[in-house]
Design a protein around this motif. Sequence first.
Motif, PDB file in Angstrom:
ATOM      1  N   ALA A 115      33.242  71.319  75.399  1.00 28.47           N
ATOM      2  CA  ALA A 115      34.343  71.316  76.364  1.00 28.47           C
ATOM      3  C   ALA A 115      33.766  71.078  77.750  1.00 28.47           C
ATOM      4  O   ALA A 115      32.748  71.666  78.120  1.00 28.47           O
ATOM      5  N   LEU A 116      34.413  70.203  78.483  1.00 26.40           N
ATOM      6  CA  LEU A 116      34.081  69.955  79.874  1.00 26.40           C
ATOM      7  C   LEU A 116      35.278  70.464  80.671  1.00 26.40           C
ATOM      8  O   LEU A 116      36.409  70.033  80.436  1.00 26.40           O
ATOM      9  N   VAL A 117      35.033  71.404  81.563  1.00 27.06           N
ATOM     10  CA  VAL A 117      36.118  72.016  82.316  1.00 27.06           C
ATOM     11  C   VAL A 117      35.828  71.903  83.809  1.00 27.06           C
ATOM     12  O   VAL A 117      34.797  72.376  84.285  1.00 27.06           O
ATOM     13  N   ARG A 118      36.744  71.259  84.517  1.00 29.56           N
ATOM     14  CA  ARG A 118      36.697  71.245  85.984  1.00 29.56           C
ATOM     15  C   ARG A 118      37.374  72.526  86.446  1.00 29.56           C
ATOM     16  O   ARG A 118      38.416  72.899  85.915  1.00 29.56           O
ATOM     17  N   TRP A 119      36.782  73.205  87.432  1.00 27.73           N
ATOM     18  CA  TRP A 119      37.321  74.480  87.877  1.00 27.73           C
ATOM     19  C   TRP A 119      37.398  74.552  89.394  1.00 27.73           C
ATOM     20  O   TRP A 119      36.778  73.767  90.112  1.00 27.73           O
ATOM     21  N   LYS A 120      38.167  75.560  89.847  1.00 26.15           N
ATOM     22  CA  LYS A 120      38.250  75.868  91.274  1.00 26.15           C
ATOM     23  C   LYS A 120      38.043  77.364  91.423  1.00 26.15           C
ATOM     24  O   LYS A 120      38.665  78.159  90.710  1.00 26.15           O
ATOM     25  N   LEU A 121      37.176  77.726  92.357  1.00 22.77           N
ATOM     26  CA  LEU A 121      36.867  79.116  92.664  1.00 22.77           C
ATOM     27  C   LEU A 121      37.498  79.473  94.005  1.00 22.77           C
ATOM     28  O   LEU A 121      37.328  78.735  94.986  1.00 22.77           O
ATOM     29  N   PHE A 122      38.224  80.585  94.032  1.00 21.76           N
ATOM     30  CA  PHE A 122      38.841  81.086  95.252  1.00 21.76           C
ATOM     31  C   PHE A 122      38.112  82.355  95.679  1.00 21.76           C
ATOM     32  O   PHE A 122      38.001  83.304  94.907  1.00 21.76           O
ATOM     33  N   ARG A 123      37.633  82.352  96.908  1.00 24.49           N
ATOM     34  CA  ARG A 123      36.984  83.524  97.500  1.00 24.49           C
ATOM     35  C   ARG A 123      37.632  83.700  98.873  1.00 24.49           C
ATOM     36  O   ARG A 123      37.192  83.096  99.842  1.00 24.49           O
ATOM     37  N   GLY A 124      38.704  84.489  98.884  1.00 23.13           N
ATOM     38  CA  GLY A 124      39.478  84.602 100.117  1.00 23.13           C
ATOM     39  C   GLY A 124      40.078  83.244 100.457  1.00 23.13           C
ATOM     40  O   GLY A 124      40.749  82.623  99.648  1.00 23.13           O
ATOM     41  N   GLU A 125      39.815  82.768 101.668  1.00 23.59           N
ATOM     42  CA  GLU A 125      40.304  81.456 102.104  1.00 23.59           C
ATOM     43  C   GLU A 125      39.401  80.318 101.626  1.00 23.59           C
ATOM     44  O   GLU A 125      39.800  79.156 101.638  1.00 23.59           O
ATOM     45  N   GLU A 126      38.201  80.653 101.208  1.00 22.70           N
ATOM     46  CA  GLU A 126      37.223  79.645 100.777  1.00 22.70           C
ATOM     47  C   GLU A 126      37.532  79.175  99.355  1.00 22.70           C
ATOM     48  O   GLU A 126      37.882  79.969  98.485  1.00 22.70           O
ATOM     49  N   GLU A 127      37.410  77.875  99.134  1.00 22.21           N
ATOM     50  CA  GLU A 127      37.590  77.297  97.805  1.00 22.21           C
ATOM     51  C   GLU A 127      36.398  76.409  97.481  1.00 22.21           C
ATOM     52  O   GLU A 127      35.920  75.676  98.348  1.00 22.21           O
TER      53      GLU A 127
END
Length: 164
Positions: A126-138
Amino acid sequence: MGGGAKKQNSPAASGWKRTATASLLLNAVLLGVLFIPSMRGGGRGDIDGFLDTYFRTWSAADMRGYEACFHPSAVIFYISGDAVPRPVLLGPFIQGQAGVHANASEPLREIPLSKQIEIDGNVARALVRWKLFRGEEEKTGTDYFTLLRTKTGWRIINLVFRED
């Protein structure tokens, strides 16, 4: 005819019964082939759900649930910006991820953006594109999973991940 005489089946009747029995058995086998693998965690939907669990447990800082997504023999590689792979075994990796959550000034949340899944018997990629949220930072990145179907379901045997 007396009460002791048996009625004989005609050849046409017994041929029909054999055909009907064979047809029923064939249908049962086909249904088993179609449905049993998905009941054992074999389909794309099962892997898609498994990957959602992986991201959900990490985001909840549920390190026990997160660790359960991995095979005990898993090896994880982080690919840094200089393209140098940094391997780590499962125990130290989970400890490191627990530390990331414990030291975060704000809750962390990671979501899958897209998934590509390939299944080959008891192994899947599996190839998964992701987004990480750390407060306002992405941040965004990619996880490359190799999954192994076990008696208890799909487990990560190898993970390679990188940030964009």
